[in-house]
Design an enzyme around this catalytic site. Structure first.
Site, PDB file in Angstrom:
ATOM      1  N   SER A   1       0.856  -1.183   0.000  1.00 38.02           N
ATOM      2  CA  SER A   1       0.000   0.000   0.000  1.00 38.02           C
ATOM      3  C   SER A   1       0.892   1.232   0.000  1.00 38.02           C
ATOM      4  O   SER A   1       2.119   1.121   0.005  1.00 38.02           O
ATOM      5  CB  SER A   1      -0.885   0.013   1.242  1.00 38.02           C
ATOM      6  OG  SER A   1      -0.096   0.343   2.367  1.00 38.02           O
ATOM      7  N   LYS A   2       0.251   2.386   0.015  1.00 40.30           N
ATOM      8  CA  LYS A   2       0.993   3.659  -0.044  1.00 40.30           C
ATOM      9  C   LYS A   2       2.030   3.764   1.075  1.00 40.30           C
ATOM     10  O   LYS A   2       3.039   4.437   0.924  1.00 40.30           O
ATOM     11  CB  LYS A   2       0.015   4.827   0.049  1.00 40.30           C
ATOM     12  CG  LYS A   2      -0.676   5.111  -1.255  1.00 40.30           C
ATOM     13  CD  LYS A   2      -1.072   6.585  -1.339  1.00 40.30           C
ATOM     14  CE  LYS A   2      -1.755   6.896  -2.645  1.00 40.30           C
ATOM     15  NZ  LYS A   2      -3.207   6.910  -2.546  1.00 40.30           N
ATOM     16  N   ARG A   3       1.742   3.098   2.178  1.00 44.87           N
ATOM     17  CA  ARG A   3       2.680   3.162   3.297  1.00 44.87           C
ATOM     18  C   ARG A   3       4.069   2.659   2.903  1.00 44.87           C
ATOM     19  O   ARG A   3       5.070   3.014   3.501  1.00 44.87           O
ATOM     20  CB  ARG A   3       2.196   2.300   4.466  1.00 44.87           C
ATOM     21  CG  ARG A   3       1.168   2.956   5.361  1.00 44.87           C
ATOM     22  CD  ARG A   3       0.791   2.025   6.489  1.00 44.87           C
ATOM     23  NE  ARG A   3       0.289   0.760   5.971  1.00 44.87           N
ATOM     24  CZ  ARG A   3       0.870  -0.416   6.151  1.00 44.87           C
ATOM     25  NH1 ARG A   3       1.972  -0.506   6.856  1.00 44.87           N
ATOM     26  NH2 ARG A   3       0.359  -1.520   5.637  1.00 44.87           N
TER      27      ARG A   3
END
Ligand code: GLU
Length: 500
Positions: A253-255
């Site tokens: 994910s963006k993390r």
């Protein structure tokens, strides 16, 4: 066996994510390996979220990775149109067939009613699926509701007995309980088909032999197989690709950093390195090889090599791989890629001309051994293009703040200024000669000189790099640094203000 046909079927509702690019790459590699055909189909049945910008972004991302398609919206083909919103009549026909055969029915439940009943199911600890309320509507009731102008969708009457078995080429046999599946929507109130209906019809009509897609779609295959059976369509083979995780083993994910493929271009990745990197997520050629050319990927790619367990998106590895590609890449090619960025930063002129271009290629040739990203040429290599660079803290603390350094830089400036020819050998001779006269090791001049002229303590061979900076600029930088050093302005900076 008939010709292999695979497809990539993105929904144009955003950028091309690395997960989508991974799916596209695997489906494409399989088709190319098998000498088959690869189809691009745009699944824009989400009328609200589909956009033209997103379609353009998908094209860009695929082109960048070097993925081409034999059939698709822009290139046409015998099974078009390849955009689902242009195939509505085809879906309509299939939906009508299902209604006629009793396998589909109109459902008039409103979203509020559905939510209310789902809430009750949840409260009872049941999975919140459609309860089949409109299954039993008679023709008369349907007519009455239509006369009232009630909105409806169309649902598929699932076979809720037994299990549906998916024979997956990656995951083996996977069984899904039919009793857990509710009657799902195949046509929305707007008249648009849903993903389930459209994907099944199109995979059949486009003669797709292998549906290769992300693991998240494995449970959907239960619905797809039931629909195909009800429509009397022979199913394709399925291969569900493993999930992609970040290095902390959670879903990517963006993390974990950028998930938009094209952000990696911005970050300085070469498309061939990214392609190689993506290919190795959840697939292995069966050896330890990590650097595989496009031809090798195509030659070695098989579905047997696809892993069942999740793959990891390891940015460190991607960066390493990119460095390996840069080392091997042709300097002219790299120069082409970095020219626009250098220009945008105002570091080179609009029109380079042949001489300056040759110089740029020489700079690239010298630097590419040590770079890992294309952006390194612009950031680390800044001193090749401008006198306006920063002295990093290592350069300051190790050399530039030392008492004896300004004088040595001055002497070096005098010596280099006097050179009649500005080439690697003369420069090396001058520096070594001065060191001998001063009775110091050459390193005592080489390191401060590098720190002064580049602002850094590491980089390519000093003599080579000096030869690529104009003589007068090298001399001026040495004198400027000497002056700053004397004025006490090259002390290490407090953390936070430092350039490194
Ligand atoms: N449009 C679907 C998606 O983007 C395609 C899934 C499939 O390959 O069947 O996820």
């Amino acid at each position: 066996m008939s010709e292999v046909r695979t497809r990539f079927a993105p929904s144009p509702t955003g950028n091309l994510h690395v997960g989508g690019a991974h799916t596209a790459l695997f489906a494409w590699l399989f088709a190319r390996h098998e000498g088959g055909r690869f189809v691009l189909r745009i699944e824009d049945t989400d009328e609200v979220r589909s956009t033209a910008e997103s379609l353009a972004a998908i094209y860009d991302g695929l082109h960048w990775l070097g993925i081409d398609w034999d059939e698709g919206p822009d290139v046409g083909g015998p099974h078009g149109p390849y955009i689902q919103s242009e195939r509505l009549d085809i879906y309509e026909e299939h939906i009508a067939r299902l209604i006629e055969s009793g396998r589909a029915y109109r459902c008039y439940c409103t979203p509020e009613e559905l939510e209310e009943r789902r809430e009750i199911m949840r409260a009872r600890g049941l999975p919140p699926r459609y309860d089949g309320k409109c299954r039993a509507l008679t023709a008369d009731e349907t007519r009455r509701l239509d006369a009232q102008g009630r909105e409806f969708c169309v649902r598929f009457r699932v076979d809720d007995q037994g299990v549906t078995i998916v024979e997956d080429l990656v995951r083996g046999e996977v069984a899904f309980e039919n009793a857990l599946m509710g009657d799902f929507v195949i046509q929305k109130t707007s008249g648009y088909p849903t993903y389930h209906l459209a994907v099944v019809v199109d995979d059949y009509l486009m003669e797709i032999t292998h549906v290769i897609r992300a693991e998240e779609h494995l449970p959907n295959t239960q619905a797809h197989l039931q629909l195909m059976e009800a429509l009397g369509l022979a199913p394709p083979q399925f291969a569900h690709l493993p999930l992609i995780l970040g290095t902390d083993r959670t879903k990517l994910s963006k993390r974990h950093g950028a998930i938009n493929l094209m952000d990696y271009r911005e970050q300085g990745f070469l498309p061939e390195a990214m392609r190689n990197f993506l290919a190795l997520i959840g697939w292995s050629p069966g050896t330890d090889e990590e650097i595989l050319s496009l031809d090798e990927l195509i030659e070695k790619f098989t579905l047997e090599g696809v892993s069942r367990s999740p793959g990891v998106f390891d940015l460190e590895k991607a960066t390493w791989l990119n460095g390996e590609y840069l080392k091997r890449a042709d300097a002219e090619y790299i120069a082409d890629l970095i020219e626009p960025e250098l220009r945008a930063e105002g570091l080179i002129e609009e029109d380079l001309g042949p001489e300056r271009r040759a110089w740029l290629v020489a700079v690239v040739e010298l630097m590419k051994e040590r770079t890992r990203l294309l952006t390194d040429f612009v950031v680390w290599g800044r001193y090749f293009f401008t006198d306006d660079y920063l002295y990093d803290n290592r350069a300051r603390s190790k050399w530039l703040s030392r008492e004896e350094v300004p004088e040595r830089l001055e002497l070096l400036a005098d010596r280099l200024e006097g050179l009649e020819s500005w080439d690697v050998d003369s420069i090396e001779g001058a520096i070594r000669g001065l060191a001998a006269e001063l009775d110091v090791g050459a390193a005592k001049l080489i390191h401060p000189c590098r720190a002064a002229v580049t602002g850094q303590t590491v980089g390519p061979s000093l003599f080579d790099l000096l030869a690529l900076v104009p003589q007068k600029d090298v001399v001026a930088r040495l004198r400027r640094t000497a002056e700053l050093g004397r004025a006490g302005e090259l002390e290490p900076l407090p953390e936070g203000d430092a350039a490194d």
